[in-house]
Design a protein around this motif. Sequence first.
Motif, PDB file in Angstrom:
ATOM      1  N   ARG A  42     -36.946  28.590  20.654  1.00 47.34           N
ATOM      2  CA  ARG A  42     -35.733  28.328  19.863  1.00 47.34           C
ATOM      3  C   ARG A  42     -35.122  29.628  19.376  1.00 47.34           C
ATOM      4  NH1 ARG A  42     -38.607  24.033  16.046  1.00 47.34           N
ATOM      5  NH2 ARG A  42     -40.110  25.713  16.265  1.00 47.34           N
ATOM      6  N   ASP A  43     -35.965  30.624  19.073  1.00 47.42           N
ATOM      7  CA  ASP A  43     -35.456  31.932  18.660  1.00 47.42           C
ATOM      8  C   ASP A  43     -34.835  32.668  19.843  1.00 47.42           C
ATOM      9  OD1 ASP A  43     -36.328  31.618  16.003  1.00 47.42           O
ATOM     10  OD2 ASP A  43     -38.324  32.362  16.515  1.00 47.42           O
ATOM     11  N   LEU A  44     -35.458  32.558  21.023  1.00 47.94           N
ATOM     12  CA  LEU A  44     -34.919  33.213  22.217  1.00 47.94           C
ATOM     13  C   LEU A  44     -33.549  32.672  22.596  1.00 47.94           C
ATOM     14  CD1 LEU A  44     -37.928  33.488  24.693  1.00 47.94           C
ATOM     15  CD2 LEU A  44     -36.676  35.357  23.619  1.00 47.94           C
ATOM     16  N   PHE A  45     -33.379  31.352  22.513  1.00 50.37           N
ATOM     17  CA  PHE A  45     -32.156  30.716  22.975  1.00 50.37           C
ATOM     18  C   PHE A  45     -31.199  30.368  21.836  1.00 50.37           C
ATOM     19  CE2 PHE A  45     -35.206  29.928  26.398  1.00 50.37           C
ATOM     20  CZ  PHE A  45     -34.503  30.493  27.451  1.00 50.37           C
ATOM     21  N   ALA A  46     -31.347  30.991  20.679  1.00 48.48           N
ATOM     22  CA  ALA A  46     -30.470  30.716  19.542  1.00 48.48           C
ATOM     23  C   ALA A  46     -29.019  31.090  19.843  1.00 48.48           C
ATOM     24  CB  ALA A  46     -30.960  31.465  18.308  1.00 48.48           C
ATOM     25  N   ALA A  47     -28.806  32.106  20.692  1.00 47.21           N
ATOM     26  CA  ALA A  47     -27.453  32.573  20.990  1.00 47.21           C
ATOM     27  C   ALA A  47     -26.879  31.971  22.264  1.00 47.21           C
ATOM     28  CB  ALA A  47     -27.450  34.094  21.089  1.00 47.21           C
ATOM     29  N   GLY A  48     -27.648  31.203  23.001  1.00 39.97           N
ATOM     30  CA  GLY A  48     -27.153  30.622  24.247  1.00 39.97           C
ATOM     31  C   GLY A  48     -28.289  30.075  25.089  1.00 39.97           C
ATOM     32  N   ARG A  49     -27.972  29.700  26.328  1.00 39.92           N
ATOM     33  CA  ARG A  49     -28.962  29.075  27.202  1.00 39.92           C
ATOM     34  C   ARG A  49     -29.471  30.023  28.281  1.00 39.92           C
ATOM     35  NH1 ARG A  49     -29.135  23.881  25.800  1.00 39.92           N
ATOM     36  NH2 ARG A  49     -30.207  23.152  27.658  1.00 39.92           N
ATOM     37  N   THR A  59     -34.488  42.775  37.286  1.00 41.57           N
ATOM     38  CA  THR A  59     -33.850  41.979  36.247  1.00 41.57           C
ATOM     39  C   THR A  59     -34.070  40.509  36.554  1.00 41.57           C
ATOM     40  OG1 THR A  59     -32.168  43.667  35.901  1.00 41.57           O
ATOM     41  CG2 THR A  59     -31.670  41.477  35.080  1.00 41.57           C
ATOM     42  N   TYR A  60     -34.455  39.753  35.554  1.00 41.57           N
ATOM     43  CA  TYR A  60     -34.718  38.328  35.685  1.00 41.57           C
ATOM     44  C   TYR A  60     -33.825  37.575  34.705  1.00 41.57           C
ATOM     45  CZ  TYR A  60     -38.969  39.899  38.009  1.00 41.57           C
ATOM     46  OH  TYR A  60     -39.859  40.498  38.861  1.00 41.57           O
ATOM     47  N   GLN A  61     -33.591  36.306  34.993  1.00 40.36           N
ATOM     48  CA  GLN A  61     -32.858  35.438  34.077  1.00 40.36           C
ATOM     49  C   GLN A  61     -33.738  34.256  33.707  1.00 40.36           C
ATOM     50  OE1 GLN A  61     -29.206  34.555  36.160  1.00 40.36           O
ATOM     51  NE2 GLN A  61     -28.215  36.298  35.186  1.00 40.36           N
ATOM     52  N   LEU A  62     -33.890  34.040  32.414  1.00 38.51           N
ATOM     53  CA  LEU A  62     -34.627  32.889  31.896  1.00 38.51           C
ATOM     54  C   LEU A  62     -33.593  31.901  31.372  1.00 38.51           C
ATOM     55  CD1 LEU A  62     -37.416  31.667  31.258  1.00 38.51           C
ATOM     56  CD2 LEU A  62     -37.270  32.793  29.024  1.00 38.51           C
ATOM     57  N   ARG A  63     -33.558  30.707  31.965  1.00 37.58           N
ATOM     58  CA  ARG A  63     -32.571  29.693  31.605  1.00 37.58           C
ATOM     59  C   ARG A  63     -33.232  28.496  30.942  1.00 37.58           C
ATOM     60  NH1 ARG A  63     -27.818  30.719  34.438  1.00 37.58           N
ATOM     61  NH2 ARG A  63     -28.109  32.102  36.206  1.00 37.58           N
ATOM     62  N   LEU A  64     -32.526  27.931  29.987  1.00 37.49           N
ATOM     63  CA  LEU A  64     -32.930  26.684  29.353  1.00 37.49           C
ATOM     64  C   LEU A  64     -32.084  25.578  29.970  1.00 37.49           C
ATOM     65  CD1 LEU A  64     -34.589  25.266  27.150  1.00 37.49           C
ATOM     66  CD2 LEU A  64     -32.705  25.747  25.579  1.00 37.49           C
ATOM     67  N   THR A  65     -32.724  24.611  30.620  1.00 40.87           N
ATOM     68  CA  THR A  65     -31.993  23.554  31.316  1.00 40.87           C
ATOM     69  C   THR A  65     -31.578  22.441  30.354  1.00 40.87           C
ATOM     70  OG1 THR A  65     -33.918  22.182  31.833  1.00 40.87           O
ATOM     71  CG2 THR A  65     -33.389  23.985  33.378  1.00 40.87           C
ATOM     72  N   ALA A  66     -30.743  21.552  30.879  1.00 44.11           N
ATOM     73  CA  ALA A  66     -30.301  20.399  30.077  1.00 44.11           C
ATOM     74  C   ALA A  66     -31.461  19.476  29.757  1.00 44.11           C
ATOM     75  CB  ALA A  66     -29.218  19.628  30.846  1.00 44.11           C
ATOM     76  N   GLN A  67     -32.533  19.529  30.580  1.00 42.08           N
ATOM     77  CA  GLN A  67     -33.732  18.723  30.330  1.00 42.08           C
ATOM     78  C   GLN A  67     -34.743  19.459  29.451  1.00 42.08           C
ATOM     79  OE1 GLN A  67     -32.635  19.330  33.626  1.00 42.08           O
ATOM     80  NE2 GLN A  67     -31.382  17.478  33.536  1.00 42.08           N
ATOM     81  N   ASN A  68     -34.305  20.571  28.838  1.00 38.89           N
ATOM     82  CA  ASN A  68     -35.116  21.372  27.922  1.00 38.89           C
ATOM     83  C   ASN A  68     -36.320  22.011  28.622  1.00 38.89           C
ATOM     84  OD1 ASN A  68     -35.242  22.423  25.319  1.00 38.89           O
ATOM     85  ND2 ASN A  68     -36.842  20.995  24.728  1.00 38.89           N
ATOM     86  N   LYS A  69     -36.140  22.410  29.890  1.00 39.43           N
ATOM     87  CA  LYS A  69     -37.173  23.123  30.636  1.00 39.43           C
ATOM     88  C   LYS A  69     -36.720  24.545  30.855  1.00 39.43           C
ATOM     89  CE  LYS A  69     -38.821  18.981  32.692  1.00 39.43           C
ATOM     90  NZ  LYS A  69     -39.997  18.559  33.306  1.00 39.43           N
TER      91      LYS A  69
END
Length: 74
Positions: A42-49, A59-69
């Motif tokens: 929740r702290d990591l994704f406080a500013a976006g997904r 460089t990598y991208q960590l994404r938060l999906t609509a299914q919260n994965k």
Amino acid sequence: MSRHEHRSSHLNGGEGGSEWTFRPVEDTCRAIPMVDAQLDSRDLFAAGRLVTITHGEHTYQLRLTAQNKLILTK
């Protein structure tokens, strides 16, 4: 300031990973609290997904999906 509380800089590992140097970043930096080498997503994704992670030369991208994965892509 610990190596995980860098508000105005990014950390680069020195040779052998034993030394740390600072490099300037954009004006928008924030500290993420860490307890026993653990972060709350929740702290990591406080500013976006999307969180961009630099690991060495990659460089990598960590994404938060609509299914919260989480999805990590290179």
